[in-house]
Design an enzyme around this catalytic site. Structure first.
Site, short mmCIF file in Angstrom:
data_model
loop_
_atom_site.label_atom_id
_atom_site.label_comp_id
_atom_site.label_asym_id
_atom_site.label_seq_id
_atom_site.Cartn_x
_atom_site.Cartn_y
_atom_site.Cartn_z
N ARG A 266 -7.44 7.23 -1.46
CA ARG A 266 -7.03 7.04 -0.21
C ARG A 266 -8.11 7.31 0.96
NH1 ARG A 266 -3.34 4.84 -2.07
NH2 ARG A 266 -1.06 5.30 -1.98
N GLU B 258 -6.93 1.04 8.06
CA GLU B 258 -6.70 -0.34 7.53
C GLU B 258 -5.97 -1.10 8.11
OE1 GLU B 258 -7.70 1.71 2.97
OE2 GLU B 258 -5.80 0.76 3.34
N HIS C 225 -9.17 -2.89 -0.22
CA HIS C 225 -8.03 -2.25 -0.85
C HIS C 225 -7.35 -3.07 -1.82
CE1 HIS C 225 -4.54 0.95 0.30
NE2 HIS C 225 -4.62 0.72 -1.14
#
Length: 317
Positions: free
Chosen positions: A235, A264, A283
């Site tokens: 994270r 993000e 990601h």
């Protein structure tokens, strides 16, 4: 029964099937849903699936037909789980689908920091090798992992799988976990400060909790070895990015590779974008097709279990 998927594109950009959900009712799949569209799209649906689209108390009050919320991910902070519980709505996540994919990706990042394969390929193709007077050259120092120590923060499923890969490379492994379970492997469970002090490579695999938010900060970076490598596939908010950028710039951290950032999609002014010794990917550690298929299969099973009266993977009991 009406089933709504609010943001299905990331899970299924077109290479998977929603047929598993369709056996239970009429399925409406939206690639993406803006905050102002959520209430209208849920409407009178009984079943709602979300990945990153927030479902708030206000939304639940406006959509009283909702009986089940499925999160198409492991993290479920996008849902007001307390408000859902108060209304008797189970929220079910997908906890185990990405173990192998994320551990593999963590090592892909480690290996890229050690060998800069992509950069050397680019260099060869732009003519540097053809023009070189020697039979070989390197644009970056190359690092051998055997004998070095990997520190794993968060020793759950992914952390354990990463440890197995590390040992195959001949690395020593230490780990820290706030709630360590049984450890039958060749891994030393140590304090966080011990891990910072002895690790050549540190890989983050812990959840984002108040106790872990910002744990990679100036104070803790200073406890690490000079020239440490840092990996984050967990994270983004685990890392104070300004502090990491300074450590990268000074050389305290020789290289970092992150698949997640604090906001993000990444903000154009994120400080890590300016650091040449920081690799950033969008990601995707979780996203091989095989992993996404497992996620889809578990999401379908979660719904089936709920409809059978025995819900699984409930996070708001």
């Amino acid at each position: 029964m009406r089933i709504v998927v609010l943001d299905g594109y990331t899970l299924n950009p077109g290479d998977l099937s929603w047929a598993g959900l369709e056996q239970y009712g009429t399925v409406e799949v939206y690639d993406r849903t803006a905050p102002g569209e959520v209430i209208d799209r849920i409407g009178d649906a009984e079943i709602v699936f979300t990945n990153k689209t927030p479902i708030t108390q206000k939304i639940l009050e406006a959509c009283p037909s909702v009986r089940f919320i499925g999160v198409l991910a492991t993290g479920y902070n996008v849902v007001d789980t307390k408000a859902a519980k108060d209304k008797g709505i189970p929220v079910c996540n997908i906890p185990t689908y990405g173990t192998d994919a994320v551990a593999q990706y963590a090592f892909a990042l480690i290996l890229e920091l050690c060998h800069h394969v992509g950069e050397h390929n680019r260099s060869v193709k732009q003519g540097d090798w053809a023009a070189c007077p020697d039979f070989c050259y390197s644009n970056y120092p190359l690092i051998e992992l055997a004998g070095k120590t990997l520190g794993i923060i968060g020793y759950g499923r992914i952390g354990r799988r990463t440890a197995q890969i590390a040992r195959a490379f001949g690395m020593k492994v230490v780990a820290f976990d706030e709630y360590p379970g049984e450890n039958n492997e060749e891994v030393a469970l140590v304090s966080l400060d011990e891990l910072f002090g002895c690790s050549d490579v540190i890989s983050l695999h812990c959840p984002l909790f108040p106790s872990t938010e910002g744990m990679i900060c100036k104070e803790n970076l200073n406890k690490m070895k000079d020239g440490v490598l840092l990996i984050n596939t967990s994270r983004g908010p685990l890392v104070k990015e300004e502090d990491l950028a300074q450590a990268l710039h000074s050389g305290k951290v020789a290289g970092a590779a992150v698949d997640v950032v604090s906001t993000e999609p990444i903000s154009p002014d994120n400080v890590l974008l300016r650091e040449e010794n920081c690799l950033i990917t969008p990601h995707i550690a979780w996203a091989p097709k095989e992993s996404r298929q497992r996620l889809m299969d578990i999401a379908v099973r979660n719904l089936g279990a709920f409809l059978d009266g025995d819900p699984e993977n409930v996070v708001n009991t």
